[in-house]
Design a protein around this motif. Sequence first.
Motif, PDB file in Angstrom:
ATOM      1  N   ILE A  58       0.848  -1.193   0.000  1.00  7.46           N
ATOM      2  CA  ILE A  58       0.000   0.000   0.000  1.00  7.46           C
ATOM      3  C   ILE A  58       0.888   1.249   0.000  1.00  7.46           C
ATOM      4  N   GLU A  59       0.512   2.223  -0.771  1.00  7.91           N
ATOM      5  CA  GLU A  59       1.274   3.466  -0.853  1.00  7.91           C
ATOM      6  C   GLU A  59       1.358   4.137   0.527  1.00  7.91           C
ATOM      7  N   VAL A  60       2.552   4.608   0.899  1.00 10.46           N
ATOM      8  CA  VAL A  60       2.778   5.257   2.183  1.00 10.46           C
ATOM      9  C   VAL A  60       3.157   6.714   1.957  1.00 10.46           C
ATOM     10  N   LEU A  61       2.404   7.618   2.562  1.00  7.86           N
ATOM     11  CA  LEU A  61       2.674   9.048   2.482  1.00  7.86           C
ATOM     12  C   LEU A  61       3.199   9.515   3.826  1.00  7.86           C
ATOM     13  N   THR A  62       4.334  10.223   3.829  1.00 10.44           N
ATOM     14  CA  THR A  62       4.951  10.670   5.086  1.00 10.44           C
ATOM     15  C   THR A  62       5.224  12.171   5.049  1.00 10.44           C
ATOM     16  N   PRO A  63       4.188  12.989   4.955  1.00  6.08           N
ATOM     17  CA  PRO A  63       4.424  14.435   4.893  1.00  6.08           C
ATOM     18  C   PRO A  63       4.989  14.970   6.211  1.00  6.08           C
ATOM     19  N   ALA A  64       5.928  15.903   6.123  1.00  2.00           N
ATOM     20  CA  ALA A  64       6.434  16.561   7.334  1.00  2.00           C
ATOM     21  C   ALA A  64       5.318  17.371   7.979  1.00  2.00           C
ATOM     22  N   LYS A  65       4.435  17.940   7.137  1.00  2.00           N
ATOM     23  CA  LYS A  65       3.259  18.657   7.612  1.00  2.00           C
ATOM     24  C   LYS A  65       2.064  18.249   6.756  1.00  2.00           C
ATOM     25  N   ALA A  66       0.907  18.072   7.420  1.00  2.00           N
ATOM     26  CA  ALA A  66      -0.278  17.617   6.690  1.00  2.00           C
ATOM     27  C   ALA A  66      -0.844  18.688   5.770  1.00  2.00           C
ATOM     28  N   GLY A  67      -0.315  19.906   5.871  1.00  2.00           N
ATOM     29  CA  GLY A  67      -0.760  20.968   4.983  1.00  2.00           C
ATOM     30  C   GLY A  67       0.161  21.185   3.803  1.00  2.00           C
ATOM     31  N   ALA A  68       1.172  20.341   3.645  1.00  2.00           N
ATOM     32  CA  ALA A  68       2.123  20.489   2.536  1.00  2.00           C
ATOM     33  C   ALA A  68       1.394  20.355   1.200  1.00  2.00           C
ATOM     34  N   PRO A  69       1.637  21.273   0.240  1.00  2.00           N
ATOM     35  CA  PRO A  69       0.914  21.254  -1.044  1.00  2.00           C
ATOM     36  C   PRO A  69       1.023  19.938  -1.784  1.00  2.00           C
ATOM     37  N   GLU A  70       2.215  19.325  -1.763  1.00  2.00           N
ATOM     38  CA  GLU A  70       2.375  18.073  -2.501  1.00  2.00           C
ATOM     39  C   GLU A  70       1.545  16.944  -1.873  1.00  2.00           C
ATOM     40  N   PHE A  71       1.436  16.962  -0.543  1.00  2.00           N
ATOM     41  CA  PHE A  71       0.609  15.949   0.115  1.00  2.00           C
ATOM     42  C   PHE A  71      -0.872  16.168  -0.208  1.00  2.00           C
ATOM     43  N   LEU A  72      -1.327  17.406  -0.100  1.00  2.00           N
ATOM     44  CA  LEU A  72      -2.732  17.696  -0.404  1.00  2.00           C
ATOM     45  C   LEU A  72      -3.061  17.365  -1.850  1.00  2.00           C
ATOM     46  N   GLY A  73      -2.112  17.625  -2.739  1.00  2.00           N
ATOM     47  CA  GLY A  73      -2.331  17.301  -4.140  1.00  2.00           C
ATOM     48  C   GLY A  73      -2.491  15.806  -4.348  1.00  2.00           C
ATOM     49  N   ARG A  74      -1.654  15.016  -3.689  1.00  2.00           N
ATOM     50  CA  ARG A  74      -1.755  13.555  -3.838  1.00  2.00           C
ATOM     51  C   ARG A  74      -3.056  13.048  -3.222  1.00  2.00           C
ATOM     52  N   LEU A  75      -3.466  13.644  -2.115  1.00  2.00           N
ATOM     53  CA  LEU A  75      -4.720  13.230  -1.479  1.00  2.00           C
ATOM     54  C   LEU A  75      -5.911  13.507  -2.401  1.00  2.00           C
ATOM     55  N   ARG A  76      -5.874  14.631  -3.077  1.00  2.00           N
ATOM     56  CA  ARG A  76      -6.970  14.949  -4.027  1.00  2.00           C
ATOM     57  C   ARG A  76      -6.963  13.953  -5.189  1.00  2.00           C
ATOM     58  N   GLU A  77      -5.787  13.561  -5.644  1.00  2.00           N
ATOM     59  CA  GLU A  77      -5.703  12.569  -6.724  1.00  2.00           C
ATOM     60  C   GLU A  77      -6.286  11.223  -6.299  1.00  2.00           C
ATOM     61  N   LEU A  78      -6.032  10.839  -5.059  1.00  2.00           N
ATOM     62  CA  LEU A  78      -6.546   9.572  -4.554  1.00  2.00           C
ATOM     63  C   LEU A  78      -8.061   9.615  -4.386  1.00  2.00           C
ATOM     64  N   ALA A  79      -8.591  10.799  -4.065  1.00  2.00           N
ATOM     65  CA  ALA A  79     -10.034  11.025  -3.929  1.00  2.00           C
ATOM     66  C   ALA A  79     -10.709   9.997  -3.019  1.00  2.00           C
ATOM     67  N   PRO A  80     -10.255   9.875  -1.756  1.00  2.00           N
ATOM     68  CA  PRO A  80     -10.875   8.893  -0.856  1.00  2.00           C
ATOM     69  C   PRO A  80     -12.293   9.302  -0.472  1.00  2.00           C
ATOM     70  N   ASP A  81     -13.118   8.307  -0.177  1.00  2.06           N
ATOM     71  CA  ASP A  81     -14.451   8.590   0.354  1.00  2.06           C
ATOM     72  C   ASP A  81     -14.362   9.073   1.800  1.00  2.06           C
ATOM     73  N   ALA A  82     -13.400   8.522   2.558  1.00  5.45           N
ATOM     74  CA  ALA A  82     -13.214   8.907   3.953  1.00  5.45           C
ATOM     75  C   ALA A  82     -11.775   8.610   4.358  1.00  5.45           C
ATOM     76  N   CYS A  83     -11.346   9.262   5.443  1.00  8.38           N
ATOM     77  CA  CYS A  83     -10.006   9.044   5.965  1.00  8.38           C
ATOM     78  C   CYS A  83     -10.103   8.651   7.441  1.00  8.38           C
ATOM     79  N   PRO A  84     -10.061   7.374   7.775  1.00  4.28           N
ATOM     80  CA  PRO A  84     -10.024   6.956   9.178  1.00  4.28           C
ATOM     81  C   PRO A  84      -8.673   7.288   9.798  1.00  4.28           C
ATOM     82  N   VAL A  85      -8.692   7.719  11.055  1.00  8.13           N
ATOM     83  CA  VAL A  85      -7.484   8.192  11.736  1.00  8.13           C
ATOM     84  C   VAL A  85      -7.365   7.510  13.090  1.00  8.13           C
ATOM     85  N   VAL A  86      -6.162   7.009  13.410  1.00  8.88           N
ATOM     86  CA  VAL A  86      -5.883   6.455  14.739  1.00  8.88           C
ATOM     87  C   VAL A  86      -4.485   6.901  15.155  1.00  8.88           C
TER      88      VAL A  86
END
Length: 308
Positions: A58-86
């Motif tokens: 499974i693809e692993v994303l390790t952004p230094a900050k969750a607001g980083a543009p490259e991370f947000l861009g990849r998240l939009r590309e993935l287009a998840p229905d939901a993001c579970p967090v633990v």
Amino acid sequence: MRLVFAGTPEAAVPSLRALIDSPRHEVLAVVTRPDAPAGRGRKLVRSPVGALADEHGIEVLTPAKAGAPEFLGRLRELAPDACPVVAYGALLPQRALDIPAHGWVNLHFSLLPAWRGAAPVQAAIRAGDEITGASTFDIVKELDAGPVYGVVTETIDPADTAGSLLQRLSRSGARLLESTMDGIGDGTLRAVPQPGDGITYAPKVTVEDARVSFTDPAAALDRHIRSVTPDPGAWAGFRGERVKLGPVVVTGENGLAPGELRVERKRVLAGTATQVVALGEVQAQGKKRMAATDWARGTRIEQGERLS
């Protein structure tokens, strides 16, 4: 549903495994904290969540900050229905929260609104709570204040440490999170706003917070030690150095001043503000953890010496 899972420590692994194994959901990617140095060699090590994702390709994303543009861009590309967090371990900006159609759904290890914050399990044990649990809720800007989807309860045993309790909660919480995602996916589950009363907070526990005060009553000292076991680990001062302390046993006996030590053949006792406690394991600086009696023999404790 198509999911992007966010989490970092071992406590998040059962939840990720449950969602990977679920026939109703597809984990598109995992978001976790960046690899961190560990061990004597200080080599970079993948988080437990990241390691499990690697095992499953499974693809692993390790952004230094969750607001980083490259991370947000990849998240939009993935287009998840939901993001579970633990236990992801980083703040999520609103621009990240807005991306998934069903938002970010957090599994929190308390019965909200009790013990919002970073250390709910430790706080529940320290406070002497008899019941705790886990909650799934929709993440909003305010800390752990979003509407709740579901809860599961767990009894706190008298001998529970933060480690043993969190282990049980991580398993029961994983089942709760999976059922929450099922209900969101089929449209049968709606979040309910949290009550406005009963709000308590559990800030992160520091090493300094973990220091033991033998001027506390024995019951409070016992709960305090268990609440910081195994991390960051309870400690006290002895001969100008720190010694780490494992859980103790309240004996019901009296006769020692706070912190005063008495070595017996099979026990090492320490005084508190009320009853005497028997020490469990002790770890002196630069030494391995050992039974208190072994520590006492090697240390040659003199009459009247104290833990402080």
